[in-house]
Design a protein around this motif. Structure first.
Motif, PDB file in Angstrom:
ATOM      1  N   VAL A  21       0.479  -1.171   0.082  1.00 46.80           N
ATOM      2  CA  VAL A  21       0.152  -0.214   0.043  1.00 46.80           C
ATOM      3  C   VAL A  21       0.942   1.309   0.094  1.00 46.80           C
ATOM      4  O   VAL A  21       1.671   1.366   0.549  1.00 46.80           O
ATOM      5  N   ARG A  22       0.586   1.895  -0.908  1.00 40.50           N
ATOM      6  CA  ARG A  22       1.756   3.200  -0.796  1.00 40.50           C
ATOM      7  C   ARG A  22       2.132   3.890   0.489  1.00 40.50           C
ATOM      8  O   ARG A  22       3.239   3.893   0.742  1.00 40.50           O
ATOM      9  N   ALA A  23       1.610   3.759   1.911  1.00 37.09           N
ATOM     10  CA  ALA A  23       2.071   4.089   3.138  1.00 37.09           C
ATOM     11  C   ALA A  23       3.351   3.570   3.299  1.00 37.09           C
ATOM     12  O   ALA A  23       3.876   3.424   4.355  1.00 37.09           O
ATOM     13  N   ASN A  24       2.603   1.826   3.165  1.00 40.17           N
ATOM     14  CA  ASN A  24       3.419   0.726   3.587  1.00 40.17           C
ATOM     15  C   ASN A  24       4.104  -0.010   2.505  1.00 40.17           C
ATOM     16  O   ASN A  24       3.439  -0.444   1.027  1.00 40.17           O
ATOM     17  N   THR A  25       5.120  -0.548   2.757  1.00 40.51           N
ATOM     18  CA  THR A  25       6.281  -1.314   2.119  1.00 40.51           C
ATOM     19  C   THR A  25       6.162  -2.471   2.609  1.00 40.51           C
ATOM     20  O   THR A  25       6.752  -2.921   3.482  1.00 40.51           O
ATOM     21  N   THR A  26       5.903  -3.670   2.334  1.00 39.10           N
ATOM     22  CA  THR A  26       4.686  -4.831   2.049  1.00 39.10           C
ATOM     23  C   THR A  26       6.080  -6.004   1.011  1.00 39.10           C
ATOM     24  O   THR A  26       5.675  -5.560   0.382  1.00 39.10           O
ATOM     25  N   ALA A  27       6.303  -6.267   2.141  1.00 36.16           N
ATOM     26  CA  ALA A  27       6.633  -8.522   0.932  1.00 36.16           C
ATOM     27  C   ALA A  27       6.970  -9.423   1.587  1.00 36.16           C
ATOM     28  O   ALA A  27       6.481  -9.787   3.072  1.00 36.16           O
ATOM     29  N   MET A  28       6.181 -10.152   1.309  1.00 34.23           N
ATOM     30  CA  MET A  28       5.502 -11.510   1.372  1.00 34.23           C
ATOM     31  C   MET A  28       5.152 -11.456   3.003  1.00 34.23           C
ATOM     32  O   MET A  28       4.768 -12.212   3.791  1.00 34.23           O
ATOM     33  N   GLY A  29       4.063 -10.494   2.907  1.00 40.25           N
ATOM     34  CA  GLY A  29       2.715 -10.862   4.025  1.00 40.25           C
ATOM     35  C   GLY A  29       3.756  -9.681   5.278  1.00 40.25           C
ATOM     36  O   GLY A  29       3.504  -9.224   6.531  1.00 40.25           O
ATOM     37  N   LEU A  30       5.551  -9.528   5.222  1.00 43.47           N
ATOM     38  CA  LEU A  30       5.798  -8.356   5.917  1.00 43.47           C
ATOM     39  C   LEU A  30       5.872  -7.242   6.051  1.00 43.47           C
ATOM     40  O   LEU A  30       6.668  -6.628   5.307  1.00 43.47           O
ATOM     41  N   THR A  31       5.708  -6.324   6.799  1.00 41.93           N
ATOM     42  CA  THR A  31       5.539  -4.635   6.369  1.00 41.93           C
ATOM     43  C   THR A  31       6.874  -4.071   7.704  1.00 41.93           C
ATOM     44  O   THR A  31       7.229  -3.869   8.816  1.00 41.93           O
ATOM     45  N   LEU A  32       7.730  -2.927   6.271  1.00 44.65           N
ATOM     46  CA  LEU A  32       8.826  -3.064   7.281  1.00 44.65           C
ATOM     47  C   LEU A  32       7.729  -1.859   8.237  1.00 44.65           C
ATOM     48  O   LEU A  32       7.070  -0.824   8.520  1.00 44.65           O
ATOM     49  N   GLY A  33       8.868  -1.765   9.558  1.00 39.90           N
ATOM     50  CA  GLY A  33       8.549  -1.003  10.787  1.00 39.90           C
ATOM     51  C   GLY A  33       7.341  -1.726  11.049  1.00 39.90           C
ATOM     52  O   GLY A  33       6.509  -0.536  12.055  1.00 39.90           O
ATOM     53  N   LYS A  34       6.816  -2.335  11.047  1.00 38.88           N
ATOM     54  CA  LYS A  34       5.045  -2.439  11.556  1.00 38.88           C
ATOM     55  C   LYS A  34       4.846  -4.254  12.454  1.00 38.88           C
ATOM     56  O   LYS A  34       4.839  -4.095  13.455  1.00 38.88           O
ATOM     57  N   THR A  35       5.833  -5.251  11.099  1.00 34.54           N
ATOM     58  CA  THR A  35       5.574  -6.140  11.567  1.00 34.54           C
ATOM     59  C   THR A  35       6.453  -6.914  12.547  1.00 34.54           C
ATOM     60  O   THR A  35       7.651  -6.177  12.691  1.00 34.54           O
ATOM     61  N   THR A  36       4.980  -6.670  13.803  1.00 32.69           N
ATOM     62  CA  THR A  36       6.733  -7.619  14.715  1.00 32.69           C
ATOM     63  C   THR A  36       7.039  -9.282  14.619  1.00 32.69           C
ATOM     64  O   THR A  36       6.753  -9.651  13.923  1.00 32.69           O
ATOM     65  N   LEU A  37       8.214  -9.002  15.716  1.00 30.22           N
ATOM     66  CA  LEU A  37       8.904 -10.377  16.146  1.00 30.22           C
ATOM     67  C   LEU A  37       7.880 -11.397  15.763  1.00 30.22           C
ATOM     68  O   LEU A  37       7.493 -12.907  15.620  1.00 30.22           O
ATOM     69  N   GLN A  38       6.954 -11.061  17.057  1.00 27.83           N
ATOM     70  CA  GLN A  38       5.976 -11.727  17.738  1.00 27.83           C
ATOM     71  C   GLN A  38       5.196 -12.604  15.859  1.00 27.83           C
ATOM     72  O   GLN A  38       4.970 -13.507  15.907  1.00 27.83           O
ATOM     73  N   GLN A  39       4.216 -11.993  15.716  1.00 28.71           N
ATOM     74  CA  GLN A  39       3.918 -11.821  14.739  1.00 28.71           C
ATOM     75  C   GLN A  39       4.477 -12.526  13.209  1.00 28.71           C
ATOM     76  O   GLN A  39       3.931 -13.125  12.445  1.00 28.71           O
ATOM     77  N   PHE A  40       5.508 -12.047  13.333  1.00 28.42           N
ATOM     78  CA  PHE A  40       6.201 -13.020  11.859  1.00 28.42           C
ATOM     79  C   PHE A  40       6.848 -14.315  13.054  1.00 28.42           C
ATOM     80  O   PHE A  40       6.363 -14.923  11.789  1.00 28.42           O
ATOM     81  N   ILE A  41       6.824 -14.278  14.091  1.00 28.14           N
ATOM     82  CA  ILE A  41       6.558 -16.187  14.459  1.00 28.14           C
ATOM     83  C   ILE A  41       5.691 -17.060  14.044  1.00 28.14           C
ATOM     84  O   ILE A  41       5.790 -17.785  13.603  1.00 28.14           O
ATOM     85  N   THR A  42       4.651 -16.149  14.627  1.00 31.27           N
ATOM     86  CA  THR A  42       3.357 -17.177  13.980  1.00 31.27           C
ATOM     87  C   THR A  42       3.073 -16.967  12.129  1.00 31.27           C
ATOM     88  O   THR A  42       2.434 -18.282  11.987  1.00 31.27           O
ATOM     89  N   ALA A  43       3.466 -16.255  11.664  1.00 36.03           N
ATOM     90  CA  ALA A  43       3.285 -16.146  10.373  1.00 36.03           C
ATOM     91  C   ALA A  43       4.530 -17.676   9.554  1.00 36.03           C
ATOM     92  O   ALA A  43       3.361 -17.742   8.803  1.00 36.03           O
ATOM     93  N   TYR A  44       5.722 -17.412  10.443  1.00 37.36           N
ATOM     94  CA  TYR A  44       6.527 -18.218  10.020  1.00 37.36           C
ATOM     95  C   TYR A  44       7.297 -19.015  10.811  1.00 37.36           C
ATOM     96  O   TYR A  44       8.579 -19.207  11.069  1.00 37.36           O
ATOM     97  N   PRO A  45       6.598 -20.672  11.582  1.00 32.05           N
ATOM     98  CA  PRO A  45       6.445 -20.513  12.679  1.00 32.05           C
ATOM     99  C   PRO A  45       8.240 -21.350  12.536  1.00 32.05           C
ATOM    100  O   PRO A  45       8.838 -21.640  13.193  1.00 32.05           O
ATOM    101  N   SER A  46       8.440 -21.763  10.793  1.00 34.84           N
ATOM    102  CA  SER A  46       9.520 -23.034  10.855  1.00 34.84           C
ATOM    103  C   SER A  46      10.805 -22.054  10.288  1.00 34.84           C
ATOM    104  O   SER A  46      11.660 -22.297  10.406  1.00 34.84           O
ATOM    105  N   SER A  47      10.974 -21.108  10.550  1.00 34.55           N
ATOM    106  CA  SER A  47      11.517 -19.311  10.688  1.00 34.55           C
ATOM    107  C   SER A  47      12.991 -19.577  11.156  1.00 34.55           C
ATOM    108  O   SER A  47      13.279 -20.158  12.447  1.00 34.55           O
ATOM    109  N   LEU A  48      13.833 -19.559  11.030  1.00 34.29           N
ATOM    110  CA  LEU A  48      15.394 -19.824  11.481  1.00 34.29           C
ATOM    111  C   LEU A  48      16.199 -18.959  12.350  1.00 34.29           C
ATOM    112  O   LEU A  48      16.045 -17.507  11.651  1.00 34.29           O
TER     113      LEU A  48
END
Length: 168
Positions: A21-48
């Motif tokens: 969205v113009r105001a947000n930069t998002t890739a792979m469902g992850l938004t710079l400056g907004k997506t938290t570590l907990q949200q990331f781990i929930t979205a990608y639980p097998s991340s390393l």
């Protein structure tokens, strides 16, 4: 006809993966400056967990490439700032996809710089508010780098890189 549908489907997947969205930069469902570590781990639980970033003083994670649903991904890194929010997303992709990815980025972001030669390095930089998106395909490399980063991360990266260069 089938190949045309596959190509069209691939483009739609790319657009969905790198939607913004113009105001947000998002890739792979992850938004710079907004997506938290907990949200990331929930979205990608097998991340390393790959360690800590010397540029942002935050955690670095990688996502298994097969989970990204994007053809040609070789490596990736999701970098957090010290506040636990995503500050950069880095992907290495098969360089043969340069034109496709560059076209998609050009339709979404403001072009800052573009140097694309037929037989040489290919580079494009885009801006979305305070975020930078860079696509870099060195001529002799089989991969290209796609980086989404906040301006503050980019500044820290350049500063620390210059300091390391001077110390050598």
């Amino acid at each position: 006809m089938r190949k045309q549908w596959q190509l069209l489907a691939g483009i739609f997947i790319l657009l969905a993966m790198f939607s913004s969205v113009r105001a947000n930069t998002t890739a792979m469902g992850l938004t710079l400056g907004k997506t938290t570590l907990q949200q990331f781990i929930t979205a990608y639980p097998s991340s390393l967990h790959e360690g800590r970033s010397k540029w942002s003083d935050g955690d670095i994670f990688s996502i298994p490439n097969r989970e990204l649903g994007l053809e040609g991904v070789k490596n990736n890194a999701v970098i957090f700032n010290k506040d636990g929010k995503i500050t950069a997303i880095m992907l290495e992709l098969d360089k043969s996809r340069f034109d496709e990815v560059e076209s998609m980025l050009a339709h979404k972001y403001v072009v800052q710089k573009k140097q694309i030669s037929f037989a040489g390095d290919k580079y494009a930089r885009y801006q979305n508010d305070d975020d930078l998106i860079e696509l870099d395909a060195p001529y002799l490399s089989p991969v290209m780098k796609l980086t989404y980063s906040e301006q503050i991360f980019q500044e820290a990266y350049l500063k620390k890189s210059a300091e390391e260069y001077i110390r050598r």
